[in-house]
Write an enzyme that holds these catalytic residues in place. Structure first.
Site, PDB file in Angstrom:
ATOM      1  N   TYR A  87       1.433  -1.169  -0.252  1.00  0.00           N
ATOM      2  CA  TYR A  87      -0.017  -0.260  -0.381  1.00  0.00           C
ATOM      3  C   TYR A  87       0.889   1.498   0.220  1.00  0.00           C
ATOM      4  O   TYR A  87       0.222   2.455  -1.011  1.00  0.00           O
ATOM      5  CB  TYR A  87      -1.377  -0.515   1.479  1.00  0.00           C
ATOM      6  CG  TYR A  87      -1.335   1.635   1.463  1.00  0.00           C
ATOM      7  CD1 TYR A  87      -2.824   1.619   0.777  1.00  0.00           C
ATOM      8  CD2 TYR A  87      -1.231   2.141   2.599  1.00  0.00           C
ATOM      9  CE1 TYR A  87      -3.892   2.308   1.627  1.00  0.00           C
ATOM     10  CE2 TYR A  87      -1.663   3.175   2.924  1.00  0.00           C
ATOM     11  CZ  TYR A  87      -2.586   3.254   2.057  1.00  0.00           C
ATOM     12  OH  TYR A  87      -3.608   4.368   2.597  1.00  0.00           O
ATOM     13  N   ARG A 144      -9.838  -1.455  10.862  1.00  0.00           N
ATOM     14  CA  ARG A 144      -8.924  -0.768  11.343  1.00  0.00           C
ATOM     15  C   ARG A 144      -9.209  -1.125  12.850  1.00  0.00           C
ATOM     16  O   ARG A 144     -10.453  -0.885  13.229  1.00  0.00           O
ATOM     17  CB  ARG A 144      -8.962   1.406  10.810  1.00  0.00           C
ATOM     18  CG  ARG A 144      -7.901   1.245   9.407  1.00  0.00           C
ATOM     19  CD  ARG A 144      -8.006   2.406   8.523  1.00  0.00           C
ATOM     20  NE  ARG A 144      -9.493   2.319   7.982  1.00  0.00           N
ATOM     21  CZ  ARG A 144      -9.997   3.867   7.356  1.00  0.00           C
ATOM     22  NH1 ARG A 144      -9.129   4.247   6.922  1.00  0.00           N
ATOM     23  NH2 ARG A 144     -11.328   3.498   7.048  1.00  0.00           N
TER      24      ARG A 144
HETATM   25  P1  NAD Z   1     -12.752   4.596   2.696  1.00  0.00           P
HETATM   26  O1  NAD Z   1     -12.824   3.109   2.136  1.00  0.00           O
HETATM   27  O2  NAD Z   1     -13.912   4.830   3.953  1.00  0.00           O
HETATM   28  O3  NAD Z   1     -13.708   4.986   1.667  1.00  0.00           O
HETATM   29  C1  NAD Z   1     -12.974   4.631   0.236  1.00  0.00           C
HETATM   30  C2  NAD Z   1     -14.703   4.932  -1.061  1.00  0.00           C
HETATM   31  O4  NAD Z   1     -13.877   5.357  -2.034  1.00  0.00           O
HETATM   32  C3  NAD Z   1     -15.117   3.826  -0.109  1.00  0.00           C
HETATM   33  O5  NAD Z   1     -16.532   4.428  -0.313  1.00  0.00           O
HETATM   34  C4  NAD Z   1     -15.089   2.984  -1.559  1.00  0.00           C
HETATM   35  O6  NAD Z   1     -17.018   3.030  -1.598  1.00  0.00           O
HETATM   36  C5  NAD Z   1     -14.781   4.178  -3.312  1.00  0.00           C
HETATM   37  N1  NAD Z   1     -14.047   3.365  -3.628  1.00  0.00           N
HETATM   38  C6  NAD Z   1     -12.635   3.286  -4.014  1.00  0.00           C
HETATM   39  N2  NAD Z   1     -12.944   2.016  -5.613  1.00  0.00           N
HETATM   40  C7  NAD Z   1     -13.862   2.835  -5.955  1.00  0.00           C
HETATM   41  C8  NAD Z   1     -14.596   2.347  -7.396  1.00  0.00           C
HETATM   42  N3  NAD Z   1     -13.136   1.977  -8.388  1.00  0.00           N
HETATM   43  N4  NAD Z   1     -14.967   3.086  -8.173  1.00  0.00           N
HETATM   44  C9  NAD Z   1     -15.830   4.159  -7.014  1.00  0.00           C
HETATM   45  N5  NAD Z   1     -16.026   3.853  -5.629  1.00  0.00           N
HETATM   46  C10 NAD Z   1     -14.950   3.622  -5.281  1.00  0.00           C
HETATM   47  O7  NAD Z   1     -11.453   5.192   2.949  1.00  0.00           O
HETATM   48  P2  NAD Z   1     -11.057   6.585   3.383  1.00  0.00           P
HETATM   49  O8  NAD Z   1     -10.571   6.471   5.293  1.00  0.00           O
HETATM   50  O9  NAD Z   1     -12.528   7.898   3.628  1.00  0.00           O
HETATM   51  O10 NAD Z   1     -10.402   7.622   2.914  1.00  0.00           O
HETATM   52  C11 NAD Z   1     -10.730   8.084   1.669  1.00  0.00           C
HETATM   53  C12 NAD Z   1      -8.674   8.347   1.115  1.00  0.00           C
HETATM   54  O11 NAD Z   1      -7.872   9.074   2.579  1.00  0.00           O
HETATM   55  C13 NAD Z   1      -7.758   7.165   1.067  1.00  0.00           C
HETATM   56  O12 NAD Z   1      -7.542   6.855  -0.472  1.00  0.00           O
HETATM   57  C14 NAD Z   1      -6.995   6.528   2.109  1.00  0.00           C
HETATM   58  O13 NAD Z   1      -5.728   5.749   1.392  1.00  0.00           O
HETATM   59  C15 NAD Z   1      -6.608   8.054   2.291  1.00  0.00           C
HETATM   60  N6  NAD Z   1      -6.348   7.949   3.318  1.00  0.00           N
HETATM   61  C16 NAD Z   1      -7.070   8.236   4.638  1.00  0.00           C
HETATM   62  C17 NAD Z   1      -7.155   7.989   6.015  1.00  0.00           C
HETATM   63  C18 NAD Z   1      -7.804   7.731   6.973  1.00  0.00           C
HETATM   64  O14 NAD Z   1      -7.380   7.783   8.212  1.00  0.00           O
HETATM   65  N7  NAD Z   1      -9.150   7.710   6.777  1.00  0.00           N
HETATM   66  C19 NAD Z   1      -5.647   7.874   6.396  1.00  0.00           C
HETATM   67  C20 NAD Z   1      -4.482   7.843   5.217  1.00  0.00           C
HETATM   68  C21 NAD Z   1      -4.880   7.882   3.991  1.00  0.00           C
HETATM   69  C1  UGA Z   2      -4.406   2.934   8.431  1.00  0.00           C
HETATM   70  C2  UGA Z   2      -4.104   2.359   6.561  1.00  0.00           C
HETATM   71  O1  UGA Z   2      -3.054   1.982   6.515  1.00  0.00           O
HETATM   72  C3  UGA Z   2      -4.480   3.880   5.841  1.00  0.00           C
HETATM   73  O2  UGA Z   2      -5.846   3.116   6.563  1.00  0.00           O
HETATM   74  C4  UGA Z   2      -3.759   4.645   6.097  1.00  0.00           C
HETATM   75  O3  UGA Z   2      -3.687   5.271   4.611  1.00  0.00           O
HETATM   76  C5  UGA Z   2      -3.288   5.275   7.552  1.00  0.00           C
HETATM   77  O4  UGA Z   2      -3.120   4.233   8.553  1.00  0.00           O
HETATM   78  C6  UGA Z   2      -3.809   6.117   7.979  1.00  0.00           C
HETATM   79  O5  UGA Z   2      -4.685   5.779   9.006  1.00  0.00           O
HETATM   80  O6  UGA Z   2      -3.231   6.716   8.187  1.00  0.00           O
HETATM   81  P1  UGA Z   2      -2.547   1.534  10.381  1.00  0.00           P
HETATM   82  O7  UGA Z   2      -2.482   2.681  11.743  1.00  0.00           O
HETATM   83  O8  UGA Z   2      -1.851   0.586  10.700  1.00  0.00           O
HETATM   84  O9  UGA Z   2      -1.837   1.608   9.543  1.00  0.00           O
HETATM   85  O10 UGA Z   2      -3.927   0.644  10.661  1.00  0.00           O
HETATM   86  P2  UGA Z   2      -4.394   0.497  11.848  1.00  0.00           P
HETATM   87  O11 UGA Z   2      -5.568  -1.051  11.401  1.00  0.00           O
HETATM   88  O12 UGA Z   2      -5.928   1.463  12.230  1.00  0.00           O
HETATM   89  O13 UGA Z   2      -3.727   0.003  13.240  1.00  0.00           O
HETATM   90  C7  UGA Z   2      -2.885   0.211  14.088  1.00  0.00           C
HETATM   91  C8  UGA Z   2      -2.572   0.089  14.815  1.00  0.00           C
HETATM   92  O14 UGA Z   2      -3.282  -0.558  15.407  1.00  0.00           O
HETATM   93  C9  UGA Z   2      -0.991  -0.596  14.150  1.00  0.00           C
HETATM   94  O15 UGA Z   2       0.209  -0.844  15.417  1.00  0.00           O
HETATM   95  C10 UGA Z   2      -2.609  -2.370  14.053  1.00  0.00           C
HETATM   96  O16 UGA Z   2      -1.340  -3.454  14.480  1.00  0.00           O
HETATM   97  C11 UGA Z   2      -2.576  -2.323  15.552  1.00  0.00           C
HETATM   98  N1  UGA Z   2      -4.558  -3.728  16.311  1.00  0.00           N
HETATM   99  C12 UGA Z   2      -4.880  -3.035  15.097  1.00  0.00           C
HETATM  100  C13 UGA Z   2      -4.074  -4.090  17.125  1.00  0.00           C
HETATM  101  O17 UGA Z   2      -3.457  -4.068  17.644  1.00  0.00           O
HETATM  102  N2  UGA Z   2      -4.989  -4.696  17.473  1.00  0.00           N
HETATM  103  C14 UGA Z   2      -6.038  -4.820  16.514  1.00  0.00           C
HETATM  104  O18 UGA Z   2      -7.470  -5.068  16.444  1.00  0.00           O
HETATM  105  C15 UGA Z   2      -6.011  -3.611  15.224  1.00  0.00           C
END
Ligand code: NAD
Ligand code: UGA
Length: 352
Positions: A157, A205
């Protein structure tokens, strides 16, 4: 002016649409295969929703050509899937996004792309034991990106997001693509993830994993002792940053922004403890404060090929300087507001 939001039905997209509809005058064309998080907006006169796969759409090119800006969120971004579905992870984070980047380049449309703090991988402090700030503080244009070996598919990723960033920067350099890259740091808040066995399956997550343990009475599982650290960023703070980006092209085009709250750093073990005391407070049931926490190995929990990011602390001085953005929601409030939402939504399943 029309903004095109790709992946508008997810966690970030659902909050962004609400904000743009209430606090801006932009028209929105939104694409997603799901709409259950955005039902309340579907009839809004300024929101035009296309429920389809963006890579199979026949209207996408025309929509992009006419857009003020494209915000690209769609991706597969759940760490357990980096292990079980790495092919799809790479397609959805680089190979397919390259088509969106090509379209924005073709029409010179401003692309705001969601990358991730995961591009930094592990910190230098995980290799060279040193607690000085320069060994862990992540600066957009200075900090090296250190991924583990490729046999650990966890990094597919991060590598795909890195390539996506490279492809954007290459198109900017050679073909004048206007761009902004955002690197979110663990946004927390309502509508973040599904709860396994209720509205989804598999391993979500960390928030939803821990919440589900609390509500079902199973132990909270901390991976490898929970020593990894994260900064939690409340979704409202995050949306304020994204909103400022969208409304200020003059300050945002050509920029890379870390979007995270460096004040909210916590180890995963301490997050488990904070979530159980907060849950006890919310439900008024003291027993949750003593909810069992169990150590599990990464291999048992995620399977072979998992490796963790040890720590990630954002330097947010660029967002502060260019956008005037400062996150304000502290850790306790972030966890409390998020758990209140989850408890309210899923409380019928509570076990006493
Ligand atoms: P999410 O999974 O909640 O939302 C992504 C959405 O994209 C989903 O609703 C999914 O149905 C849609 N989608 C995916 N592929 C598609 C396709 N081919 N056509 C139409 N719809 C499609 O994710 P999020 O948490 O909202 O994150 C959004 C972006 O931010 C991602 O690129 C993710 O990598 C990045 N990001 C998020 C976080 C976070 O903390 N949530 C952290 C780091 C990076
Ligand atoms: C996430 C995801 O990769 C993405 O959604 C995003 O790009 C990014 O990080 C972000 O949110 O900024 P990560 O933080 O590792 O990655 O994902 P989580 O599932 O939230 O895990 C956080 C930590 O909790 C990790 O150390 C994981 O090992 C731990 N974990 C997770 C546990 O100890 N127990 C659980 O049940 C789940």
């Amino acid at each position: 002016m029309t903004i095109v939001i790709l992946g508008c039905g997810g966690f970030i997209g659902s909050h962004l649409i609400r904000k743009l509809l209430s606090d801006s005058e932009l028209d929105i064309i939104g694409y997603d295969v799901n709409d259950y998080k955005i039902h309340e907006h579907l009839l809004h006169p300024r929101f035009n929703f296309r429920k389809e796969n963006i890579y199979e759409s026949t209207s996408l090119e025309t929509d992009i050509e006419g857009a003020y800006s494209v915000v690209f969120l769609a991706s597969l971004c759940n760490p357990s899937l980096y292990i079980t579905r790495p092919v799809e992870t790479i397609w959805s984070n680089f190979l397919n996004p390259s088509k969106i980047i090509d379209l924005c380049t073709k029409y010179k449309i401003w692309l705001t792309a969601f990358s991730s703090c995961e591009v930094y991988g592990r910190t230098l402090s995980s290799y060279v034991k040193n607690n000085n700030e320069e060994f862990f503080l992540q600066k957009e244009r200075e900090t090296p990106c250190l991924l583990g070996p490729t046999v650990n598919t966890r990094w597919c990723y991060a590598a795909a997001k890195q390539l996506m960033e490279h492809y954007i920067l290459a198109n900017s350099r050679e073909k004048d693509l206007p761009f902004t890259i955002l690197r979110p740091y663990n946004f927390f808040g309502p509508r973040m993830d599904y709860v396994p066995g209720v509205d989804g399956n598999g391993i979500p997550r960390v928030l939803a994993c821990f919440f589900n343990a609390l509500r079902t009475g199973n132990p909270i599982k901390v991976v490898d002792g929970g020593s990894a650290k994260r900064v939690l960023t409340y979704i409202d703070d995050a949306i304020n940053a994204i909103f400022k980006v969208i409304l200020n092209p003059d300050k945002s085009i050509g920029e890379i922004f870390n979007i995270g709250n460096p004040e909210n750093e916590i180890s995963i073990l301490d997050l488990a403890k904070l979530m159980r005391t907060t849950y006890a407070e919310i439900t008024g049931k003291n027993k949750y404060a003593e909810h069992p926490i169990m150590n599990v190995s990464a291999r048992d929990f995620y399977g072979d090929g998992y490796e963790d990011c040890n720590r990630r602390v954002p330097d947010i001085s660029n967002a502060k300087k260019k956008l005037g953005w400062i996150p304000t929601i502290d850790l306790e409030t972030t966890v409390k507001r998020t758990l209140e939402f989850y408890n309210n939504k899923y409380k019928l399943a509570n076990i006493d």
